[in-house]
Design an enzyme around this catalytic site. Structure first.
Site, PDB file in Angstrom:
ATOM      1  N   CYS A  77      -3.442  -3.550   4.439  1.00 49.59           N
ATOM      2  CA  CYS A  77      -2.487  -4.545   4.962  1.00 49.59           C
ATOM      3  C   CYS A  77      -2.878  -5.970   4.599  1.00 49.59           C
ATOM      4  CB  CYS A  77      -2.386  -4.407   6.478  1.00 49.59           C
ATOM      5  SG  CYS A  77      -1.939  -2.746   6.975  1.00 49.59           S
ATOM      6  N   HIS A 103      -2.024  -9.907  11.911  1.00 43.21           N
ATOM      7  CA  HIS A 103      -1.509  -8.652  11.361  1.00 43.21           C
ATOM      8  C   HIS A 103      -1.057  -7.791  12.540  1.00 43.21           C
ATOM      9  CE1 HIS A 103      -1.117  -4.773   9.683  1.00 43.21           C
ATOM     10  NE2 HIS A 103      -2.273  -4.309  10.112  1.00 43.21           N
ATOM     11  N   GLU A 125       0.845  -1.192   0.000  1.00 42.56           N
ATOM     12  CA  GLU A 125       0.000   0.000   0.000  1.00 42.56           C
ATOM     13  C   GLU A 125       0.883   1.245   0.000  1.00 42.56           C
ATOM     14  OE1 GLU A 125      -2.121   0.998   3.702  1.00 42.56           O
ATOM     15  OE2 GLU A 125      -1.558  -0.987   4.405  1.00 42.56           O
TER      16      GLU A 125
END
Ligand code: COA
Length: 399
Positions: free
Chosen positions: A116, A238, A84
């Protein structure tokens, strides 16, 4: 020969981060904040700070080099670059890496974006490709530089890093299982318009969405597989900041079972996946796989045949819970030593150096610019000429 399709998944993985870091005690001092908020409240100790000649391309190429240097490159027919923090609106960052690594021209190269989460999507697509063509390999690159405005609540969670994964049939590290629990919803918790260098974030809302989608994805995964939480031996999340994973995991255990988990149980499940993220900061698409590298590099017990559960969250939002089985003999194929050396040889910055590096950006005037060598990795952004990025291999670099 059995009629079953071969297992597919991660054959090898390697990570790279910037050569410089800022200790969050230094940042806390500059911001007149108790440093325990960063170390304990966010679970972050250091943030990786990239030099001007280091970007998502050089990070990804450096991460991938150990995977491809002893390989017949003709077998790689797919390169997926998830990020990103892309360097171009049109050209895939993967093509710069393809050139730097001298990969075969008989190859598809594409960039993936969804905050993400896109590294997980890339890994899934790569597995589908290899399942259809088991004699071919795919290279999945996840690479990001996390930037928030100076002085904002997100600032102490900044960082950068890349994880490269070789995806093959009969993988030597992790065979992915086919089932997933998914969640997609149009929300504005974190975004970055094209004209901005730093993300805009509604931090509390993003943390809320992260927690609620972890539960929603688990419920779909559990329904699809019939598995309970006890069927998962370790978890990788994450990692926007490592305490986020601790909070989300405790939330998941509590809501699925109806009682509070102990801190020891949460630690047993996730602690070893947090070491690298704690000292690099957020690496967006790469962070969940950096968590996997951390888990495999730091766990003393043999994880062969253990099931790892993954929760991947990308603001905006798309999320997925999935799982994989660690393969027999995986320890022989890790890059633990290289990862440890990379982190041990970084240069610590003071606050003024960090601020100067943060505010220095690639010139946009279309002129001819060369950049000083600012780090010791195998690849660098040497300059920019008439809007073209010029990358080069660093002579006598360690890798
Ligand atoms: N000692 C120890 N802990 C402390 C502390 C101190 N002196 N001061 C505060 N804390 C704790 C708080 O209690 C809080 O913990 P809790 O969440 O368990 O209550 C934690 O530190 C964070 O403090 P808070 O005041 O809530 O943080 P913040 O408003 O400065 O911002 C984020 C936190 C995550 C919202 C911010 O860092 C952010 O926007 N990050 C980017 C977006 C992001 O990462 N989103 C996650 C999902 S993708």
């Amino acid at each position: 020969m059995s009629g079953l399709p071969p297992p597919v998944g991660i054959d090898q993985l390697s990570f790279c981060t910037a050569g410089s870091f800022l200790d969050l005690k230094t940042l806390a001092h500059a911001r007149e904040i108790d440093w325990h908020k960063y170390y304990d409240g966010l679970g972050q100790e250091k943030m990786a700070v990239p030099a001007l000649d280091q970007d998502t391309v050089t990070l990804a190429a450096s991460a991938a080099l150990p995977l491809v240097q002893h390989l017949n490159k003709n077998h790689i027919e797919l390169v997926l670059f998830a990020t990103e923090s892309a360097v171009d609106q049109s050209k895939s960052a993967g093509l710069f890496v393809h050139g730097l690594l001298d990969l075969s021209s008989n190859c598809r190269v594409v960039e993936f974006k969804q905050a993400c989460y896109s590294g997980t999507a890339a890994l899934r697509f790569a597995c589908m490709f290899v399942a259809g063509c088991p004699n071919k390999k795919a290279l999945v690159l996840t690479s990001d530089i996390a930037r928030y405005p100076l002085g904002s609540p997100g600032e102490p969670t900044q960082g950068c890093g890349a994880v490269a994964m070789l995806v093959t049939a009969h993988p030597r590290i992790l065979a992915l299982e086919p089932e997933s629990g998914l969640h997609a919803q149009d929300v504005m918790d974190f975004w970055r318009p094209h004209y901005r260098q730093e993300a805009v974030v509604d931090g509390k809302y993003s943390a809320h969405m992260y927690m609620s989608t972890a539960l929603a994805c688990w419920e779909r995964y559990a329904a699809a597989t019939g598995r309970s939480l006890e069927a998962i031996d370790k978890f990788c999340y994450h990692l926007p900041f490592t305490r986020m994973a601790c909070k989300a995991h405790a939330h998941l255990l509590k809501n699925v079972r109806g009682c509070e988990p102990t801190a020891a149980e949460v630690n047993r499940h996730i602690k070893n996946s947090l070491h690298y993220g704690r000292v690099t900061g957020n690496s967006y698409t790469a962070s969940i796989f950096q968590g996997l590298a951390s888990l495999l590099d730091h766990t003393q017990e043999d994880l062969a045949a253990k099931r790892i559960g993954f929760f991947s969250y990308g603001s905006g939002c798309t999320a997925e819970f999935f799982s994989g089985i660690v393969q027999e003999g995986y320890g022989l194929h890790l890059f633990s030593k290289q990862h440890g050396e990379l982190l041990a040889h970084r240069t610590e910055l003071d606050y003024e150096q960090y601020k100067a590096m943060f505010t220095r950006c690639v010139p946009t005037d279309g002129g001819i610019h060369t950049f000083p060598q600012g780090h010791t990795g195998p690849f660098r952004l040497a300059g920019i000429r008439e809007h073209k990025r010029i990358y080069e291999r660093v002579q006598n670099s360690p890798a």
